[in-house]
Design a protein around this motif. Structure first.
Motif, mmCIF file in Angstrom:
data_model
loop_
_atom_site.group_PDB
_atom_site.id
_atom_site.type_symbol
_atom_site.label_atom_id
_atom_site.label_comp_id
_atom_site.label_asym_id
_atom_site.label_seq_id
_atom_site.Cartn_x
_atom_site.Cartn_y
_atom_site.Cartn_z
ATOM 1 N N SER A 278 -13.451 2.251 0.946
ATOM 2 C CA SER A 278 -12.473 1.920 1.547
ATOM 3 C C SER A 278 -11.135 2.834 1.432
ATOM 4 O O SER A 278 -10.210 2.582 1.442
ATOM 5 C CB SER A 278 -11.699 0.475 1.256
ATOM 6 N N GLY A 279 -11.576 4.011 0.711
ATOM 7 C CA GLY A 279 -10.581 5.102 0.581
ATOM 8 C C GLY A 279 -10.041 5.017 -0.670
ATOM 9 O O GLY A 279 -9.014 5.573 -1.008
ATOM 10 N N SER A 280 -10.658 4.150 -1.573
ATOM 11 C CA SER A 280 -10.108 4.072 -2.961
ATOM 12 C C SER A 280 -10.346 5.338 -3.668
ATOM 13 O O SER A 280 -11.209 6.141 -3.694
ATOM 14 C CB SER A 280 -10.672 2.885 -3.634
ATOM 15 N N GLU A 302 -3.337 6.321 2.172
ATOM 16 C CA GLU A 302 -2.440 5.591 2.954
ATOM 17 C C GLU A 302 -3.094 5.462 4.491
ATOM 18 O O GLU A 302 -3.735 6.268 4.659
ATOM 19 C CB GLU A 302 -0.959 5.736 2.926
ATOM 20 N N LYS A 303 -2.115 5.139 5.328
ATOM 21 C CA LYS A 303 -2.524 5.194 6.811
ATOM 22 C C LYS A 303 -2.578 6.729 7.077
ATOM 23 O O LYS A 303 -1.886 7.433 6.907
ATOM 24 C CB LYS A 303 -1.209 4.376 7.755
ATOM 25 N N LYS A 304 -3.599 6.749 8.121
ATOM 26 C CA LYS A 304 -3.685 8.358 8.708
ATOM 27 C C LYS A 304 -4.162 9.046 7.672
ATOM 28 O O LYS A 304 -4.396 10.371 7.853
ATOM 29 C CB LYS A 304 -2.585 8.711 9.454
ATOM 30 N N GLY A 305 -4.883 8.405 6.561
ATOM 31 C CA GLY A 305 -5.547 9.425 5.474
ATOM 32 C C GLY A 305 -4.719 10.182 4.644
ATOM 33 O O GLY A 305 -4.926 11.128 4.028
ATOM 34 N N ARG A 306 -3.167 10.047 4.549
ATOM 35 C CA ARG A 306 -2.368 10.619 3.961
ATOM 36 C C ARG A 306 -2.280 10.068 2.609
ATOM 37 O O ARG A 306 -2.556 9.055 2.112
ATOM 38 C CB ARG A 306 -0.955 10.484 4.250
ATOM 39 N N VAL A 307 -2.469 11.225 1.317
ATOM 40 C CA VAL A 307 -2.663 10.870 0.105
ATOM 41 C C VAL A 307 -1.234 10.996 -0.702
ATOM 42 O O VAL A 307 -0.548 11.855 -0.613
ATOM 43 C CB VAL A 307 -3.508 12.020 -0.548
ATOM 44 N N ASN A 308 -1.063 10.162 -1.745
ATOM 45 C CA ASN A 308 -0.250 9.795 -2.436
ATOM 46 C C ASN A 308 -0.472 9.931 -3.947
ATOM 47 O O ASN A 308 -1.619 9.305 -4.402
ATOM 48 C CB ASN A 308 0.589 8.679 -2.510
ATOM 49 N N SER A 321 4.538 20.052 7.572
ATOM 50 C CA SER A 321 3.045 20.017 8.526
ATOM 51 C C SER A 321 1.823 19.705 7.633
ATOM 52 O O SER A 321 0.861 19.009 7.792
ATOM 53 C CB SER A 321 2.745 21.219 8.949
ATOM 54 N N ASP A 322 2.087 19.783 6.023
ATOM 55 C CA ASP A 322 0.995 19.714 5.143
ATOM 56 C C ASP A 322 0.735 18.078 5.033
ATOM 57 O O ASP A 322 -0.359 17.450 4.696
ATOM 58 C CB ASP A 322 1.449 20.137 3.802
ATOM 59 N N ARG A 323 1.595 17.150 5.114
ATOM 60 C CA ARG A 323 1.439 15.614 5.244
ATOM 61 C C ARG A 323 0.259 15.357 5.986
ATOM 62 O O ARG A 323 -0.360 14.556 5.776
ATOM 63 C CB ARG A 323 2.693 14.994 5.767
ATOM 64 N N ASP A 324 0.101 15.829 7.311
ATOM 65 C CA ASP A 324 -0.936 15.445 8.105
ATOM 66 C C ASP A 324 -2.093 16.530 7.951
ATOM 67 O O ASP A 324 -3.127 16.183 8.485
ATOM 68 C CB ASP A 324 -0.402 15.563 9.852
ATOM 69 N N LYS A 325 -1.957 17.549 7.547
ATOM 70 C CA LYS A 325 -2.860 18.703 7.228
ATOM 71 C C LYS A 325 -3.936 18.083 6.154
ATOM 72 O O LYS A 325 -5.261 18.264 6.299
ATOM 73 C CB LYS A 325 -2.283 19.974 7.068
ATOM 74 N N PHE A 326 -3.238 17.695 5.267
ATOM 75 C CA PHE A 326 -4.181 17.239 4.168
ATOM 76 C C PHE A 326 -4.397 15.793 4.124
ATOM 77 O O PHE A 326 -3.666 15.049 3.430
ATOM 78 C CB PHE A 326 -3.464 17.864 2.757
ATOM 79 N N LEU A 328 -7.311 12.617 4.116
ATOM 80 C CA LEU A 328 -8.804 12.091 3.694
ATOM 81 C C LEU A 328 -9.255 10.934 4.587
ATOM 82 O O LEU A 328 -8.770 10.025 5.175
ATOM 83 C CB LEU A 328 -8.975 12.114 2.286
ATOM 84 N N SER A 329 -10.629 11.008 4.547
ATOM 85 C CA SER A 329 -11.441 9.894 5.375
ATOM 86 C C SER A 329 -11.218 8.760 4.584
ATOM 87 O O SER A 329 -11.312 8.467 3.363
ATOM 88 C CB SER A 329 -12.830 10.196 5.521
#
Length: 746
Positions: A278-280, A302-308, A321-326, A328-329
């Motif tokens: 589930s993306g954990s 998080e949503k759209k695969g963004r990593v925190n 632009s890096d927010r949507d470039k980097f 994950l599934s």
């Protein structure tokens, strides 16, 4: 009345949980982790650092150095550090051992330091003074940590990663001027009391030659001096060494390099993905400068695969632009190990916590890069990997194995030693978990061994000569020696009479006995000269010792002054039973004398190291009741709990439920001889009554001189038809041997 102002010396902050938490940069519940981290870092700084779990309240730390100096364990000592030079050493401010002692004080624990032949118990008293208690002599170099539940510290095994990350962060023995700013050089100046300008400049990689080299550094303009060193720098941007992909085989890897205020750094990530997730994200370890860090890092998708990333109470994410470039599934889960390496880390408090904000954005980028590789690796269909046969593997590996075990043909190599030397690579090349030992030692070694190699196979019976009654074991070494035997007779060759007295009682010949579980090492030990150097006899057996062997040892202990028994046996159930049964009362034999015994190998410490090298092997103990019985027996012999778990396969290292053993054959020939040399000690034998022996030695010497004169005379001619005459005598008296018949004719 205003409150009274209290003055607290710096060292007192190490004696309270709140003060220590500030100084060490970790919360109170991580004190045990901090102790482990600092001691394994200290061991790895020296080289060869190793961590060993003994039980829930005891850990051991080993290294290849001289041992921790006891004065370094005082919390009252001044801060002593080489971190100011920004060479990327483990740790941050040099407070590590002070923090360890403070944590042990808070937790009610202590150390026992083994170094330079002495064991010393060390703890901090209520007055802050470090107490040292002599614990006697020792041959080890290690630190033992006694502290409640330290062996149950969460993620304990992650600290063993430090063992795999040896070496410096920067390959430079001197500081780089470009990595320093004004405040950094002023900080050095404040700590450089009594040092000259020349001594300070000598710490830097610079071509600058000061005009007044003997002037005190504290009396010059440090900022101007730094500028001059930077102008004449010899190296501006040395490379920061990455840990590398090999830290976690089978995990996907990525790295990213950067600079912060002229100071280089490299961040790395190792990621393993598992399907149907589930993306954990599980951040298992953060590594800083090749050491496991206690700074916590959490991550989520998080949503759209963004990593925190969340660390040090702040949430970080990429922007622009890096927010949507980097991204994950979210269809898989991720396990990750992160690393930061740099000559210098900014510190966020008076403790040792580095400022993660400086690196966290690059950590996110490198994690996502490795995470995408891990996701892709899941979807790829793995090509069928080529396997090779055990026969092919032996043919490929045997020459190098023989070279290593025999030390280039210098020593005999036992067939099972060669098998153990090849074992890890056979398993790897053939992609198997185990194999039958005899397949290698009996089937394939004879095929691929070269004629000039000296490989020993165990006896399979014996040859007995007529007349002499001499026996020759049907083993490789024995038959090789027998085939090479010659009469060695010649009238012009004076035989050197033996000056060694035969038929002496044991007390006149040896005062030590080496008992070897395996006969295959006899030739190696015999040819090494060890037995003669130490006046030591040797005995060997196959399986458990018979009553006669115990009776012999009992007799020797009662008649030989200072008798010492040394034992070499496998580290398995039978080996432990053998070592004990040699000197312990049983129903069939009761000892009359106490026997001083030393087990040279395989010891538990040696077994763990060989197991780490994949030189152990699984054994079968099928019945549960058998294991329970063995556990009780081994505990009665004083075998520690973790060793019993290893032998019986209960829950030894959380990776292996299989019962295991380590054979003597896992050592190379040189390693085995070194173990004997290092373990055996004691005086040589001098008999008490030498009067008759002196007379006998005198006779032997005169006989030798007379024989030498006889052999100098012309040799007598054999009579004509001598061979026919001997043949006729043997036909008349078949009980004669040819040499007995010859003696009658002379």
């Amino acid at each position: 009345m205003p409150p009274i102002t209290l003055v607290q010396e710096d060292w007192k902050r190490f004696m309270t949980p709140e003060g220590l938490s500030e100084k060490a940069g970790v919360p109170k519940h991580h004190f045990r982790k901090m102790i482990i981290k600092e001691l394994i870092d200290n061991a790895c700084d020296v080289g060869g650092g190793r961590l060993r779990l003994v039980d829930s309240d005891l850990l051991e730390f080993y290294d290849d150095g001289p041992g921790i100096p006891l004065e370094a364990l005082s919390i009252k000592r001044a801060l002593i550090s080489s971190k100011h030079w920004r060479l990327g050493e483990r740790g941050a401010l040099g407070n590590g051992l002070r923090a360890v002692m403070g944590a042990l004080y808070c937790l009610g624990g202590h150390l026992v330091v083994h170094a330079k032949g002495k064991a010393t118990k060390v703890f901090v008293g209520n007055d802050g003074e470090t107490v040292y208690v002599d614990q006697g002599e020792t041959t080890d170099t290690k630190v033992r940590v006694y502290c409640d539940e330290i062996g149950n510290t969460p993620d304990l095994l992650s600290f063993k990663l430090t063992e795999q990350m040896a070496g410096p962060v920067v390959k430079s023995s001197k500081a780089i001027p470009e990595w320093f700013d004004d405040e950094a050089i002023l900080d050095i100046q404040r700590s450089a009391e009594g040092l000259t300008v020349s001594e300070i400049v000598g710490q830097f990689r610079t071509g600058y030659q000061p005009c007044k080299p003997h002037e005190l550094f504290t009396g010059v303009n440090a900022v101007e001096l730094l500028a001059k060193m930077q102008k004449h720098t010899l190296e501006r941007t040395p490379k920061v060494r990455e840990v590398g992909a090999g830290l976690m085989p089978g995990w996907e890897y990525a790295q990213l390099r950067g600079e912060r205020e002229n100071i280089p750094y490299v961040v790395e990530a190792w990621v393993k993905a598992t399907p149907k997730g589930s993306g954990s994200i599980s951040v298992e370890t953060l590594v800083t400068n090749r050491a496991v860090s206690l700074t916590g890092v959490n991550a989520n998708v998080e949503k759209k695969g963004r990593v925190n990333f969340v660390t040090q109470n702040y949430r970080f994410h990429l922007g622009g632009s890096d927010r949507d470039k980097f991204t994950l599934s979210q269809n898989v889960d991720y396990r990750v190990i992160l690393s930061i390496s740099s000559p210098y880390f900014p510190i966020v408090s008076s403790g040792k916590a580095i400022d993660m904000e400086e690196f966290v954005y690059d950590l996110i980028r490198v994690f996502v890069t490795a995470g995408k590789k891990a996701k892709t690796a899941l979807s790829k269909r793995k090509p069928k990997e080529k396997r090779i046969t055990i026969k092919d593997a032996v043919e490929q590996l045997l020459p190098d194995a023989y070279e290593k075990v025999s030390e280039g043909g210098r020593y005999w190599a036992n067939a099972r030693q060669l098998m153990y030397a090849m074992r890890p690579d056979i398993l790897r090349l053939c992609k198997i978990d185990k194999f039958d030992d005899a397949t290698v030692t009996q089937k394939y070694l004879p095929i691929f061994q070269r004629p000039e190699w000296k490989i020993a196979y165990d006896n399979r019976g014996a040859l007995e000569e007529p007349h002499t009654g001499q026996t020759v074991g049907l083993g490789t070494v024995e038959i090789e020696n027998y085939r090479g035997r010659t009469a060695n007779i010649g009238f012009d060759r004076a035989a050197r009479p033996s000056m060694v007295f035969g038929n002496m009682p044991a007390e006149g010949r040896f005062n030590k006995l080496l008992f070897v579980e395996k006969e295959g090492f006899n030739q190696l030990i015999r040819e090494s000269g060890i037995l003669e150097r130490y006046d030591m006899a040797m005995a060997s057996s196959k399986g458990l010792p018979v009553v006669a062997a115990r009776a012999l040892i009992d007799h020797l202990a009662g008649t030989v002054d200072g008798f010492q028994l040394y034992v070499l046996a496998d580290f398995d159930v039978n080996g432990c039973v053998l070592a004990d049964s040699l000197v312990t009362d049983r129903d069939r034999y009761q000892f009359a004398n106490e026997v001083n015994t030393t087990k040279l190998g395989v010891t538990w410490d040696q077994a763990q190291e060989l197991h780490r090298q994949m030189k152990s092997e699984p054994v079968e103990l099928e019945k549960y009741n058998t294991r329970v019985s063995y556990a009780e027996t081994l505990a009665g012999y004083g075998i520690e709990k973790t060793a019993i778990d290893f032998l019986l396969g209960r829950h030894w290292d959380e990776f292996n439920e299989q019962p295991m053993r380590v054979e003597l054959n896992a050592f190379t020939s040189r390693e085995l001889l070194d173990i004997i040399e290092e373990g055996v000690s004691g005086p040589k034998v001098v008999p008490k009554d030498l009067q008759d022996l002196y007379a006998e030695a005198s006779v032997r010497k005169r006989v030798a001189e007379y024989e030498r004169k006889l052999r100098a005379e012309p040799s007598p001619r054999a009579p004509y038809g001598l061979r026919d005459t001997i043949a006729e005598m043997l036909s008349e008296d078949p009980d004669l041997s040819w040499d007995e018949a010859l003696a009658k004719l002379v």
